[in-house]
Design a protein around this motif. Structure first.
Motif, PDB file in Angstrom:
ATOM      1  N   THR A   8     -10.592  43.675  49.127  1.00 11.17           N
ATOM      2  CA  THR A   8      -9.786  42.596  49.685  1.00 11.17           C
ATOM      3  C   THR A   8      -8.632  43.266  50.421  1.00 11.17           C
ATOM      4  OG1 THR A   8     -10.393  41.146  47.862  1.00 11.17           O
ATOM      5  CG2 THR A   8      -8.445  40.532  49.148  1.00 11.17           C
ATOM      6  N   ILE A   9      -8.621  43.079  51.729  1.00 16.76           N
ATOM      7  CA  ILE A   9      -7.697  43.825  52.586  1.00 16.76           C
ATOM      8  C   ILE A   9      -6.830  42.843  53.357  1.00 16.76           C
ATOM      9  CG2 ILE A   9      -7.542  45.573  54.394  1.00 16.76           C
ATOM     10  CD1 ILE A   9     -10.600  46.122  53.711  1.00 16.76           C
ATOM     11  N   GLU A  10      -5.532  42.991  53.240  1.00 16.82           N
ATOM     12  CA  GLU A  10      -4.606  42.209  54.053  1.00 16.82           C
ATOM     13  C   GLU A  10      -4.243  43.046  55.270  1.00 16.82           C
ATOM     14  OE1 GLU A  10      -1.390  41.132  51.424  1.00 16.82           O
ATOM     15  OE2 GLU A  10      -2.471  39.329  50.811  1.00 16.82           O
ATOM     16  N   VAL A  11      -4.411  42.436  56.444  1.00 17.65           N
ATOM     17  CA  VAL A  11      -4.284  43.146  57.716  1.00 17.65           C
ATOM     18  C   VAL A  11      -3.269  42.430  58.593  1.00 17.65           C
ATOM     19  CG1 VAL A  11      -5.585  43.821  59.790  1.00 17.65           C
ATOM     20  CG2 VAL A  11      -6.687  43.899  57.556  1.00 17.65           C
ATOM     21  N   ASP A  12      -2.550  43.211  59.375  1.00 17.67           N
ATOM     22  CA  ASP A  12      -1.659  42.635  60.392  1.00 17.67           C
ATOM     23  C   ASP A  12      -2.522  41.771  61.313  1.00 17.67           C
ATOM     24  OD1 ASP A  12      -0.146  42.112  62.667  1.00 17.67           O
ATOM     25  OD2 ASP A  12       0.574  44.165  62.880  1.00 17.67           O
ATOM     26  N   PRO A  13      -2.263  40.448  61.380  1.00 20.17           N
ATOM     27  CA  PRO A  13      -3.142  39.571  62.163  1.00 20.17           C
ATOM     28  C   PRO A  13      -3.197  39.908  63.647  1.00 20.17           C
ATOM     29  CG  PRO A  13      -1.205  38.372  61.406  1.00 20.17           C
ATOM     30  CD  PRO A  13      -1.166  39.718  60.746  1.00 20.17           C
ATOM     31  N   PRO A  51      -0.632  37.328  56.091  1.00 18.02           N
ATOM     32  CA  PRO A  51      -1.470  38.310  56.758  1.00 18.02           C
ATOM     33  C   PRO A  51      -2.913  37.812  56.860  1.00 18.02           C
ATOM     34  CG  PRO A  51      -1.215  38.911  54.466  1.00 18.02           C
ATOM     35  CD  PRO A  51      -0.378  37.678  54.684  1.00 18.02           C
ATOM     36  N   ALA A  52      -3.681  38.425  57.747  1.00 22.70           N
ATOM     37  CA  ALA A  52      -5.111  38.129  57.834  1.00 22.70           C
ATOM     38  C   ALA A  52      -5.792  38.773  56.629  1.00 22.70           C
ATOM     39  CB  ALA A  52      -5.685  38.694  59.125  1.00 22.70           C
ATOM     40  N   VAL A  53      -6.743  38.070  56.031  1.00 23.18           N
ATOM     41  CA  VAL A  53      -7.451  38.587  54.859  1.00 23.18           C
ATOM     42  C   VAL A  53      -8.891  38.914  55.249  1.00 23.18           C
ATOM     43  CG1 VAL A  53      -8.229  38.087  52.510  1.00 23.18           C
ATOM     44  CG2 VAL A  53      -5.991  37.270  53.283  1.00 23.18           C
ATOM     45  N   VAL A  54      -9.287  40.145  54.935  1.00 20.43           N
ATOM     46  CA  VAL A  54     -10.643  40.621  55.202  1.00 20.43           C
ATOM     47  C   VAL A  54     -11.267  41.001  53.865  1.00 20.43           C
ATOM     48  CG1 VAL A  54     -12.019  42.411  56.354  1.00 20.43           C
ATOM     49  CG2 VAL A  54      -9.965  41.493  57.469  1.00 20.43           C
ATOM     50  N   ALA A  88      -6.131  52.782  60.370  1.00 18.62           N
ATOM     51  CA  ALA A  88      -6.020  51.804  59.281  1.00 18.62           C
ATOM     52  C   ALA A  88      -4.675  51.856  58.566  1.00 18.62           C
ATOM     53  CB  ALA A  88      -7.161  52.013  58.285  1.00 18.62           C
ATOM     54  N   LYS A  89      -4.080  53.033  58.467  1.00 20.73           N
ATOM     55  CA  LYS A  89      -2.807  53.147  57.727  1.00 20.73           C
ATOM     56  C   LYS A  89      -1.699  52.305  58.361  1.00 20.73           C
ATOM     57  CE  LYS A  89      -1.307  57.457  59.957  1.00 20.73           C
ATOM     58  NZ  LYS A  89      -0.287  56.920  60.820  1.00 20.73           N
ATOM     59  N   ASP A  90      -1.811  52.043  59.658  1.00 14.26           N
ATOM     60  CA  ASP A  90      -0.804  51.239  60.344  1.00 14.26           C
ATOM     61  C   ASP A  90      -1.182  49.760  60.442  1.00 14.26           C
ATOM     62  OD1 ASP A  90       0.815  53.474  60.818  1.00 14.26           O
ATOM     63  OD2 ASP A  90      -0.313  53.967  62.640  1.00 14.26           O
ATOM     64  N   VAL A  91      -2.416  49.435  60.097  1.00 12.95           N
ATOM     65  CA  VAL A  91      -2.921  48.070  60.240  1.00 12.95           C
ATOM     66  C   VAL A  91      -3.012  47.361  58.893  1.00 12.95           C
ATOM     67  CG1 VAL A  91      -4.892  46.701  61.038  1.00 12.95           C
ATOM     68  CG2 VAL A  91      -4.213  48.737  62.313  1.00 12.95           C
ATOM     69  N   ILE A  92      -3.399  48.107  57.859  1.00 14.16           N
ATOM     70  CA  ILE A  92      -3.587  47.527  56.523  1.00 14.16           C
ATOM     71  C   ILE A  92      -2.232  47.346  55.845  1.00 14.16           C
ATOM     72  CG2 ILE A  92      -4.529  47.931  54.224  1.00 14.16           C
ATOM     73  CD1 ILE A  92      -6.872  49.373  55.540  1.00 14.16           C
ATOM     74  N   LEU A  93      -1.990  46.129  55.368  1.00 17.08           N
ATOM     75  CA  LEU A  93      -0.754  45.824  54.643  1.00 17.08           C
ATOM     76  C   LEU A  93      -0.933  46.034  53.149  1.00 17.08           C
ATOM     77  CD1 LEU A  93       0.124  42.559  56.608  1.00 17.08           C
ATOM     78  CD2 LEU A  93       0.923  44.897  57.057  1.00 17.08           C
ATOM     79  N   SER A  94      -2.121  45.693  52.638  1.00 12.63           N
ATOM     80  CA  SER A  94      -2.448  45.934  51.230  1.00 12.63           C
ATOM     81  C   SER A  94      -3.963  45.925  51.082  1.00 12.63           C
ATOM     82  CB  SER A  94      -1.817  44.888  50.313  1.00 12.63           C
ATOM     83  OG  SER A  94      -2.468  43.640  50.445  1.00 12.63           O
ATOM     84  N   GLU A  95      -4.425  46.547  49.998  1.00  7.01           N
ATOM     85  CA  GLU A  95      -5.866  46.626  49.746  1.00  7.01           C
ATOM     86  C   GLU A  95      -6.097  46.629  48.241  1.00  7.01           C
ATOM     87  OE1 GLU A  95      -9.649  49.299  51.273  1.00  7.01           O
ATOM     88  OE2 GLU A  95      -7.657  50.165  51.330  1.00  7.01           O
ATOM     89  N   ARG A  96      -7.104  45.888  47.816  1.00 10.53           N
ATOM     90  CA  ARG A  96      -7.459  45.832  46.393  1.00 10.53           C
ATOM     91  C   ARG A  96      -8.971  45.993  46.261  1.00 10.53           C
ATOM     92  NH1 ARG A  96      -6.567  40.611  44.924  1.00 10.53           N
ATOM     93  NH2 ARG A  96      -8.750  40.189  44.554  1.00 10.53           N
TER      94      ARG A  96
END
Length: 127
Positions: A8-13, A51-54, A88-96
């Motif tokens: 579950t990845i939160e991304v800068d939309p 954030p956008a959720v992927v 990805a390090k600059d785009v991903i806000l959080s990851e689980r």
């Protein structure tokens, strides 16, 4: 018996499309080289805008397969992995990460049950 890795990845939309492109170009080939099978990459079409959720859903042959990947960490030296991380390090806000087993459903698995015990457990909810 297959296990599933759900990221579950939160991304800068504002960078969602860019994120999908780097997943396709770099992450998918890396994970496939490790023997993981992509079941799907999903994103919310309704819900929070920021954030956008992927959700990435990957299938592994077994929990031992996952542990082998984590213990060897061979992917860390893969040039495609390094390119993925650079973006990805600059785009991903959080990851689980959640590691799951399939209880029942119609989704086809790449890895079939390997023993009679696994096969019986895979059908334990059949009516």
């Amino acid at each position: 018996m297959s296990v599933f890795l759900k990221f579950t990845i939160e991304v800068d939309p504002a960078r969602l499309e860019e994120f999908f492109k780097v997943q396709e170009k770099y992450l998918i080939p890396v994970n496939e080289s490790l023997g993981l099978k992509l079941q799907g990459i999903f994103t919310e079409i309704l819900g929070s805008v920021k954030p956008a959720v992927v959700e990435d859903l990957w299938e592994a042959e077994s929990l031992e397969h996952v542990m082998r990947i984590e213990n060897t960490k061979e992917y860390l030296t893969n040039p495609l992995w390094l390119k993925y991380v650079a973006v990805a390090k600059d785009v991903i806000l959080s990851e689980r990460l959640s590691i799951m087993s399939k209880v029942f459903g119609r989704m086809k698995c790449f890895y079939e049950p390997s023993t009679a015990e696994d096969a019986s457990r895979a059908h334990m909810f059949d009516v």
